[in-house]
Enzyme design. Structure first.
Site, PDB file in Angstrom:
ATOM      1  N   HIS A   1       1.684   4.205  -2.701  1.00 50.83           N
ATOM      2  CA  HIS A   1       1.793   5.646  -2.643  1.00 50.83           C
ATOM      3  C   HIS A   1       3.284   6.869  -3.546  1.00 50.83           C
ATOM      4  O   HIS A   1       3.968   7.756  -3.953  1.00 50.83           O
ATOM      5  CB  HIS A   1       2.339   6.551  -0.806  1.00 50.83           C
ATOM      6  CG  HIS A   1       0.452   6.238  -0.510  1.00 50.83           C
ATOM      7  ND1 HIS A   1      -0.508   7.111  -0.948  1.00 50.83           N
ATOM      8  CD2 HIS A   1      -0.168   5.842   0.780  1.00 50.83           C
ATOM      9  CE1 HIS A   1      -1.965   7.173  -0.713  1.00 50.83           C
ATOM     10  NE2 HIS A   1      -1.205   6.280   0.376  1.00 50.83           N
TER      11      HIS A   1
ATOM     12  N   HIS B   1       3.972   6.656  -6.531  1.00 54.03           N
ATOM     13  CA  HIS B   1       2.558   7.873  -7.554  1.00 54.03           C
ATOM     14  C   HIS B   1       4.128   9.440  -6.850  1.00 54.03           C
ATOM     15  O   HIS B   1       3.851   9.939  -7.794  1.00 54.03           O
ATOM     16  CB  HIS B   1       2.007   8.282  -6.284  1.00 54.03           C
ATOM     17  CG  HIS B   1       0.919   9.470  -7.078  1.00 54.03           C
ATOM     18  ND1 HIS B   1      -0.118   9.360  -6.213  1.00 54.03           N
ATOM     19  CD2 HIS B   1       0.396   9.667  -8.039  1.00 54.03           C
ATOM     20  CE1 HIS B   1      -1.304  10.493  -6.950  1.00 54.03           C
ATOM     21  NE2 HIS B   1      -0.625  10.366  -7.935  1.00 54.03           N
TER      22      HIS B   1
ATOM     23  N   HIS C   1       1.216  -0.898  -0.172  1.00 55.02           N
ATOM     24  CA  HIS C   1       0.543  -0.403   0.237  1.00 55.02           C
ATOM     25  C   HIS C   1       0.817   1.329  -0.253  1.00 55.02           C
ATOM     26  O   HIS C   1       0.559   2.196  -0.684  1.00 55.02           O
ATOM     27  CB  HIS C   1      -0.949   0.076   1.268  1.00 55.02           C
ATOM     28  CG  HIS C   1      -1.618   1.335   1.624  1.00 55.02           C
ATOM     29  ND1 HIS C   1      -3.215   0.955   1.297  1.00 55.02           N
ATOM     30  CD2 HIS C   1      -1.880   2.484   1.525  1.00 55.02           C
ATOM     31  CE1 HIS C   1      -3.878   2.279   1.404  1.00 55.02           C
ATOM     32  NE2 HIS C   1      -2.214   3.052   1.859  1.00 55.02           N
ATOM     33  N   GLU C   2       1.465   0.992   1.100  1.00 55.06           N
ATOM     34  CA  GLU C   2       2.549   2.497   1.029  1.00 55.06           C
ATOM     35  C   GLU C   2       3.035   2.789   0.120  1.00 55.06           C
ATOM     36  O   GLU C   2       4.163   3.263  -0.545  1.00 55.06           O
ATOM     37  CB  GLU C   2       3.205   2.202   2.868  1.00 55.06           C
ATOM     38  CG  GLU C   2       2.701   2.499   3.430  1.00 55.06           C
ATOM     39  CD  GLU C   2       1.178   3.807   3.413  1.00 55.06           C
ATOM     40  OE1 GLU C   2       1.684   4.717   3.179  1.00 55.06           O
ATOM     41  OE2 GLU C   2       0.483   3.038   4.267  1.00 55.06           O
TER      42      GLU C   2
END
Length: 705
Positions: free
Chosen positions: A501, A504, A497-498
């Site tokens: 990020h 991104h 999940h992280e």
């Protein structure tokens, strides 16, 4: 969760005299020099707490001079001399605050916390002095109203709109007493946010549960016992010590046969910041909610949610409630079935009169999962040794996007646990720096997040693409004297999940830093992270890294199949939990009247229809709900569920075209990850997916439909 740059936020606290801080440049202050480090990374080895205050004050001074130069420009306002000049202002201040606030979250101490209390009102006043500067806004407004004369491209148009909206939403159109009231409220709000976060951190760190009788710990796996013994040694205690940090708290609630022990730790965790001590957040919650509401109403909105959602994909409260209630209607029947299954198992073991309490849920859920699927975290841990997981996650990025990672030990780090990597693009060019920080410690906030020490932008004159420095901060299971760090499956999912990020951030490719990377609508920012979670249950991915830490055996196909089979175990109850948080968030921030009641009672009423377990009067989520009271997700927590809708729909394209399909991955990179906030999120999403999303893909993925 992501943390975005704090300089742009109108935070903060009680006013203090600016004269208590010196803006004089001091010799040997690393912030006043070019960073002479690999890739221009932060020279943590040179930075001392004493360096921050003078650097912040000098940064404010320089920023004020830059703003003054814009407002005093005798030429007519243009995009270049007003909007672009404003975008480029405040570089020193941003440089210092980025380091300061990141360390405040990941490696804080009493001196940093005290300095935060001192400087926050100064920063708030500085922010207000800019946003309420009538001459500056007059120039911005003139460019905005005459934008057709400037032949702006898409990014320039968006930057202009963001700049104009930012001023309006920060009180630029207010006059007289209303403008001064806005100053007062924004300063107050900043202090409240700091106080809330500090109380939560200190209350978490202050709790220790030391057990010296081994028989009380029956049921706990060796990994949890080893970790608790290590914690006891660190605290100069005998036996086993448990804390409220997730790697300690979760195993005890999941495995401990001793019900009283489970209850004790559960109550300690779920009554944080409610006790009669200096860390109580009950009044802080009221003050934050009422101050946010008052600011919103001052700006012409009925509620803070109305104010916030104008800049979200949801657009308004009605759409948020529509999403939450649609999901509640879809998932609750399944959640009730799941609850009854867990209850039946508990009664089978404990007797028909047994009442299932919140501190029993994880324990009996784990038993049921083991019974139904023959799987639990302890069976999987040996295959999820942290360094192998890291290689696997990095390798996934290589397979999808062609990027590679190389550790550089010459890059300074802020703690010995932290590693620094240089990331290279598929053509071999430098892409980003990536820091990883995996384990809990006293100076680190709980949870997991991605943020940056440097953003990305393109110098328009030279066309140089200034690349970002990204950091991943987690609170994963620590290694012990006998074993390396062996992660749970949930921790592996959190890593993915992280890391989403971080992609991104690392793939950011925009001209202007304020729209770069994760600088997007809050209910869109979780798409890049949550889409990565889908890979966690895929055999093709797991086989690339999941090897037994002792034997080297690749995770057996049968075990992978059990992971897939159990992927939707109790998923409806998890959904209800998230919906409860979303409804609680909206209950606090859709208010149109000041709150003066009982925080605990209000909370329980707000999320009542999502609760299946008995309600405990003493417990309270709001007093520790950092996401919405100190983390930027106020009136935005629903975004996690909205992002699930997006990610399920988006990932179905990978499932259709191939798990590691580079054409799909490159489209996701080009249309989503690299674009930042340069266009409306739905425009970007439809460009990637070819259609607007619906909840159908999520319902199918979760086995609801």
């Amino acid at each position: 969760m992501i943390k975005s740059k704090l300089i742009t936020l109108t935070l903060l606290c009680f006013m203090i005299s600016m004269q208590s801080c010196s803006s004089k440049k001091e010799a040997n202050n690393p912030f006043f020099e070019e960073y002479n480090t690999p890739r221009g990374t932060v020279p943590f080895h040179k930075i001392k707490t004493a360096h921050f205050e003078p650097a912040i004050m000098e940064g404010i001074k320089q920023h004020e001079e830059e703003i003054e130069a814009i407002t005093n420009n005798p030429d007519s306002p243009t995009f270049e001399n007003t909007i672009l000049a404003y975008e480029k202002s405040g570089k020193l201040l941003d440089k210092v605050l980025t380091v300061f606030f990141n360390l405040k979250s990941a490696e804080t101490n009493d001196d940093i916390q005290a300095l935060a209390q001192k400087i926050m009102p100064v920063l708030s006043e500085h922010s207000n002095n800019i946003s309420l500067n009538e001459d500056l806004f007059k120039r911005v407004k003139e460019v905005y109203e005459n934008q057709e004369n400037f032949q702006l491209n898409q990014e320039q148009t968006q930057l202009l709109k963001n700049s104009y909206d930012g001023f309006v939403r920060s009180g630029a159109n207010l006059e007289g007493e209303a403008k001064e009231k806005y100053r007062e409220l924004s300063i107050k709000l900043s202090q409240l946010g700091v106080q809330f976060a500090e109380n939560n951190l200190k209350e978490t760190n202050n709790y220790k549960l030391n057990i010296t009788e081994e028989e009380k710990l029956a049921g706990l796996p060796e990994s949890a016992l080893d970790a608790a013994k290590e914690t006891a040694k660190e605290n100069n205690e005998e036996g086993w010590t448990f804390t409220l940090h997730a790697p300690s708290y979760i195993p005890l609630l999941t495995y401990a046969d001793n019900r009283d022990l489970r209850k004790e730790l559960y109550m300690a965790y779920n009554t944080k910041c409610t006790k009669d001590n200096e860390y109580n957040n009950l009044e802080v919650v009221k003050d934050i909610v009422n101050t946010e509401m008052e600011i919103a109403q001052l700006l012409g909105y009925n509620s803070y949610a109305d104010y916030t959602l104008v800049k979200r994909m949801a657009q308004n409260s009605d759409n948020v409630y529509k999403l939450l209630n649609e999901l509640l209607d879809a998932y609750k029947p399944t959640a009730i079935k799941e609850y009854n299954e867990v209850l039946a198992l508990a009664k089978k073991e404990e007797g028909t009169t047994f009442e299932l309490m919140p501190w029993d849920w994880s324990y009996y859920s784990n038993k049921l999962k083991k019974e139904k699927f023959d799987i639990n975290d302890e069976m999987l841990r040996p295959y999820f040794e942290l360094s192998n997981v890291e290689k696997g996650v990095f390798g996934l990025a290589t397979q999808l996007y062609g990027i590679t990672f190389k550790e550089n030990k010459e890059i300074p780090v802020y703690h010995e646990d932290v590693k620094a990597y240089e990331v290279f693009d598929k053509d071999g060019s430098f892409l980003s720096v990536l820091y990883t920080d995996f384990h809990p410690r006293a100076g680190k906030s709980s949870g997991a997040w991605m943020t940056s020490f440097k953003g990305q932008w393109i110098e328009e004159e030279t066309k140089e693409n200034s690349r970002p420095h990204i950091t991943l901060v987690m609170n994963f299971t620590k290694p012990t004297a006998n074993k390396p760090a062996l992660l749970t499956f949930d921790e592996v999912t959190t890593f993915l999940h992280e890391f989403g990020h971080s992609l991104h951030g690392m793939f950011a490719n925009t001209t202007y830093e304020s729209m770069s990377g994760t600088s997007v609508y809050r209910d869109f920012v979780e798409l890049p992270s949550q889409i990565m979670e889908n890979f966690a249950t895929e055999k093709e991915f797991l086989n690339t890294f999941a090897k037994h830490y002792e034997t080297g055996e690749v995770i057996p196909d049968e075990l992978v199949q059990r992971i897939k089979n159990s992927a939707n175990f109790n998923t409806a109850n998890f959904c209800l939990r998230q919906l409860g948080f979303g409804l609680l968030d909206m209950a606090w921030y859709s208010r149109t009247e000041p709150f003066t009641g009982d925080v605990k009672a209000y909370e329980k009423e707000a999320w009542a229809k999502t609760q299946l377990l008995p309600s405990i009067d003493e417990t309270c989520m709001s007093t520790q709900f950092g996401h919405i009271f100190a983390g930027g997700y106020a009136a935005g927590y629903y975004g996690y569920k909205w992002a699930e809708v997006l990610d399920a729909d988006a990932f179905s394209l990978f499932q259709e075209k191939g798990l590691f399909n580079q054409e799909v991955a490159n489209s996701f990179r080009e249309n989503i990850l690299s674009k930042g906030g340069t266009e409306h999120p739905m425009t970007l999403y439809k460009r990637f997916r070819g259609q607007e999303p619906s909840i159908d893909a999520l319902l199918v993925r979760n086995g609801i439909k």
